[in-house]
Design a protein around this motif. Structure first.
Motif, PDB file in Angstrom:
ATOM      1  N   GLU A   2       0.817  -1.220   0.000  1.00 18.87           N
ATOM      2  CA  GLU A   2       0.000   0.000   0.000  1.00 18.87           C
ATOM      3  C   GLU A   2       0.852   1.273   0.000  1.00 18.87           C
ATOM      4  OE1 GLU A   2      -2.494  -0.504   3.434  1.00 18.87           O
ATOM      5  OE2 GLU A   2      -3.956  -1.707   2.329  1.00 18.87           O
ATOM      6  N   ASN A   3       2.088   1.172   0.463  1.00 19.58           N
ATOM      7  CA  ASN A   3       2.923   2.360   0.638  1.00 19.58           C
ATOM      8  C   ASN A   3       4.130   2.447  -0.291  1.00 19.58           C
ATOM      9  OD1 ASN A   3       1.950   3.957   3.165  1.00 19.58           O
ATOM     10  ND2 ASN A   3       1.722   1.802   3.670  1.00 19.58           N
ATOM     11  N   LEU A   4       4.517   1.354  -0.878  1.00 14.25           N
ATOM     12  CA  LEU A   4       5.702   1.325  -1.727  1.00 14.25           C
ATOM     13  C   LEU A   4       5.476   2.164  -2.982  1.00 14.25           C
ATOM     14  CD1 LEU A   4       8.423  -0.215  -1.482  1.00 14.25           C
ATOM     15  CD2 LEU A   4       7.442  -1.940  -2.981  1.00 14.25           C
ATOM     16  N   PRO A   5       6.399   3.057  -3.307  1.00 13.94           N
ATOM     17  CA  PRO A   5       6.233   3.856  -4.520  1.00 13.94           C
ATOM     18  C   PRO A   5       6.142   2.981  -5.777  1.00 13.94           C
ATOM     19  CG  PRO A   5       7.899   4.832  -3.122  1.00 13.94           C
ATOM     20  CD  PRO A   5       7.573   3.473  -2.532  1.00 13.94           C
ATOM     21  N   GLU A   6       5.499   3.513  -6.785  1.00 13.12           N
ATOM     22  CA  GLU A   6       5.315   2.807  -8.051  1.00 13.12           C
ATOM     23  C   GLU A   6       6.664   2.441  -8.667  1.00 13.12           C
ATOM     24  OE1 GLU A   6       3.285   3.821 -12.311  1.00 13.12           O
ATOM     25  OE2 GLU A   6       2.350   4.640 -10.502  1.00 13.12           O
ATOM     26  N   GLY A   7       6.701   1.265  -9.269  1.00 18.27           N
ATOM     27  CA  GLY A   7       7.887   0.831 -10.002  1.00 18.27           C
ATOM     28  C   GLY A   7       8.581  -0.360  -9.368  1.00 18.27           C
ATOM     29  N   PHE A   8       8.503  -0.490  -8.055  1.00 21.56           N
ATOM     30  CA  PHE A   8       9.089  -1.663  -7.404  1.00 21.56           C
ATOM     31  C   PHE A   8       8.228  -2.870  -7.724  1.00 21.56           C
ATOM     32  CE2 PHE A   8      10.720   1.753  -4.646  1.00 21.56           C
ATOM     33  CZ  PHE A   8      12.066   1.423  -4.605  1.00 21.56           C
ATOM     34  N   ALA A   9       8.853  -4.040  -7.778  1.00 29.66           N
ATOM     35  CA  ALA A   9       8.131  -5.274  -8.069  1.00 29.66           C
ATOM     36  C   ALA A   9       8.287  -6.238  -6.897  1.00 29.66           C
ATOM     37  CB  ALA A   9       8.677  -5.914  -9.342  1.00 29.66           C
ATOM     38  N   GLU A  10       7.224  -6.997  -6.635  1.00 28.96           N
ATOM     39  CA  GLU A  10       7.266  -8.009  -5.581  1.00 28.96           C
ATOM     40  C   GLU A  10       7.632  -9.348  -6.205  1.00 28.96           C
ATOM     41  OE1 GLU A  10       4.316  -8.919  -1.995  1.00 28.96           O
ATOM     42  OE2 GLU A  10       3.550  -9.697  -3.908  1.00 28.96           O
ATOM     43  N   GLU A  11       8.527 -10.074  -5.551  1.00 29.79           N
ATOM     44  CA  GLU A  11       8.930 -11.400  -6.020  1.00 29.79           C
ATOM     45  C   GLU A  11       9.594 -12.145  -4.873  1.00 29.79           C
ATOM     46  OE1 GLU A  11      13.407 -10.824  -7.756  1.00 29.79           O
ATOM     47  OE2 GLU A  11      11.786 -10.482  -9.184  1.00 29.79           O
ATOM     48  N   MET A  12       9.803 -13.412  -5.066  1.00 33.47           N
ATOM     49  CA  MET A  12      10.623 -14.160  -4.116  1.00 33.47           C
ATOM     50  C   MET A  12      12.069 -13.796  -4.405  1.00 33.47           C
ATOM     51  SD  MET A  12       8.805 -15.759  -1.954  1.00 33.47           S
ATOM     52  CE  MET A  12      10.073 -16.759  -1.177  1.00 33.47           C
ATOM     53  N   SER A  13      12.791 -13.444  -3.357  1.00 31.59           N
ATOM     54  CA  SER A  13      14.157 -12.959  -3.505  1.00 31.59           C
ATOM     55  C   SER A  13      14.964 -13.431  -2.301  1.00 31.59           C
ATOM     56  CB  SER A  13      14.116 -11.420  -3.572  1.00 31.59           C
ATOM     57  OG  SER A  13      15.384 -10.858  -3.596  1.00 31.59           O
ATOM     58  N   TYR A  14      15.990 -14.207  -2.555  1.00 29.21           N
ATOM     59  CA  TYR A  14      16.840 -14.739  -1.481  1.00 29.21           C
ATOM     60  C   TYR A  14      16.034 -15.578  -0.488  1.00 29.21           C
ATOM     61  CZ  TYR A  14      20.237 -11.480  -3.335  1.00 29.21           C
ATOM     62  OH  TYR A  14      21.084 -10.805  -4.174  1.00 29.21           O
ATOM     63  N   GLY A  15      15.024 -16.281  -0.968  1.00 28.14           N
ATOM     64  CA  GLY A  15      14.217 -17.121  -0.107  1.00 28.14           C
ATOM     65  C   GLY A  15      13.276 -16.356   0.795  1.00 28.14           C
ATOM     66  N   MET A  16      13.035 -15.081   0.470  1.00 27.84           N
ATOM     67  CA  MET A  16      12.146 -14.221   1.246  1.00 27.84           C
ATOM     68  C   MET A  16      11.243 -13.470   0.273  1.00 27.84           C
ATOM     69  SD  MET A  16      14.983 -12.503   3.772  1.00 27.84           S
ATOM     70  CE  MET A  16      16.299 -12.339   2.568  1.00 27.84           C
ATOM     71  N   ILE A  17      10.243 -12.794   0.822  1.00 29.78           N
ATOM     72  CA  ILE A  17       9.433 -11.913  -0.015  1.00 29.78           C
ATOM     73  C   ILE A  17      10.270 -10.663  -0.262  1.00 29.78           C
ATOM     74  CG2 ILE A  17       7.317 -10.562  -0.179  1.00 29.78           C
ATOM     75  CD1 ILE A  17       6.055 -12.593   1.807  1.00 29.78           C
ATOM     76  N   GLY A  18      10.446 -10.326  -1.520  1.00 30.01           N
ATOM     77  CA  GLY A  18      11.308  -9.199  -1.858  1.00 30.01           C
ATOM     78  C   GLY A  18      10.607  -8.146  -2.694  1.00 30.01           C
ATOM     79  N   TYR A  19      11.089  -6.929  -2.545  1.00 32.37           N
ATOM     80  CA  TYR A  19      10.629  -5.788  -3.335  1.00 32.37           C
ATOM     81  C   TYR A  19      11.866  -5.239  -4.009  1.00 32.37           C
ATOM     82  CZ  TYR A  19       6.653  -6.855  -0.599  1.00 32.37           C
ATOM     83  OH  TYR A  19       5.616  -7.561  -0.028  1.00 32.37           O
ATOM     84  N   VAL A  20      11.853  -5.269  -5.324  1.00 35.92           N
ATOM     85  CA  VAL A  20      13.048  -5.017  -6.116  1.00 35.92           C
ATOM     86  C   VAL A  20      12.777  -3.999  -7.215  1.00 35.92           C
ATOM     87  CG1 VAL A  20      13.867  -7.389  -5.699  1.00 35.92           C
ATOM     88  CG2 VAL A  20      12.565  -6.873  -7.774  1.00 35.92           C
ATOM     89  N   VAL A  21      13.859  -3.468  -7.771  1.00 37.20           N
ATOM     90  CA  VAL A  21      13.769  -2.655  -8.984  1.00 37.20           C
ATOM     91  C   VAL A  21      13.959  -3.638 -10.142  1.00 37.20           C
ATOM     92  CG1 VAL A  21      14.746  -0.762 -10.316  1.00 37.20           C
ATOM     93  CG2 VAL A  21      14.757  -0.647  -7.812  1.00 37.20           C
ATOM     94  N   PRO A  22      12.925  -3.870 -10.940  1.00 32.05           N
ATOM     95  CA  PRO A  22      13.034  -4.861 -12.018  1.00 32.05           C
ATOM     96  C   PRO A  22      14.045  -4.437 -13.090  1.00 32.05           C
ATOM     97  CG  PRO A  22      10.927  -3.703 -12.128  1.00 32.05           C
ATOM     98  CD  PRO A  22      11.619  -3.210 -10.902  1.00 32.05           C
ATOM     99  N   HIS A  23      14.560  -5.425 -13.798  1.00 34.61           N
ATOM    100  CA  HIS A  23      15.515  -5.168 -14.883  1.00 34.61           C
ATOM    101  C   HIS A  23      14.939  -4.228 -15.940  1.00 34.61           C
ATOM    102  CE1 HIS A  23      17.818  -8.728 -13.406  1.00 34.61           C
ATOM    103  NE2 HIS A  23      18.796  -7.905 -13.690  1.00 34.61           N
TER     104      HIS A  23
END
Length: 151
Positions: free
Chosen positions: A32-53
């Motif tokens: 609800e709060n993360l700025p637009e553009g970050f993506a949610e995915e599994m990352s390092y065996g955890m829930i991650g929020y990343v800048v996609p390629h």
């Protein structure tokens, strides 16, 4: 403790009820709060929020095949953790967080360089973590990451 779950939902489904509830709320607050553009995915065996390629083709400096990490959340053995690369890389943000934390929690802040640990899952300051998630845009995070980690 890294999960082998292939999806965020699979990760959440494997958690005990109390941890599932806490991670579900934390995930909702972040989304609800993360700025637009970050993506949610599994990352390092955890829930991650990343800048996609697609937004940052260079990817993560340690492994360019991976997207640039920003936030991870996880249920660890003895605590719920939020790993926030922004507070690790930006002293002003870290100082802000340390100043705000006592306004939201009576518990002593338990953190490492970028890891915030919550041993009592009933005491997680969700509104503060939502505000923390909102503080850095994708563009800001790319600038901070490049200037901090690519020296």
């Amino acid at each position: 403790m890294q999960s082998k779950a292939a999806s965020v939902q699979e990760y959440i489904d494997t958690l005990p009820d109390d941890r599932r509830a806490a991670i579900t709320v934390l995930r909702k607050v972040i989304l609800e709060n993360l700025p637009e553009g970050f993506a949610e995915e599994m990352s390092y065996g955890m829930i991650g929020y990343v800048v996609p390629h697609s937004l940052f083709p260079k990817g993560y400096r340690c492994n360019p095949k991976l997207p640039l990490p920003f936030i991870n959340i996880a249920s660890q053995k003895n605590f719920i953790a939020m790993y926030h690369m922004g507070i690790y890389a930006n002293k002003d943000l870290l100082d802000w967080f340390k100043q705000e934390y006592p306004k939201y929690s009576k518990n002593k802040l338990d953190m490492g360089k970028g890891c915030i640990r919550f041993k009592n899952i009933k005491e997680i300051p969700f509104p503060l973590l939502g505000e923390l998630a909102s503080k850095i845009t994708v563009e800001n995070w790319i600038e901070i990451a490049e200037s901090t980690f690519n020296k």
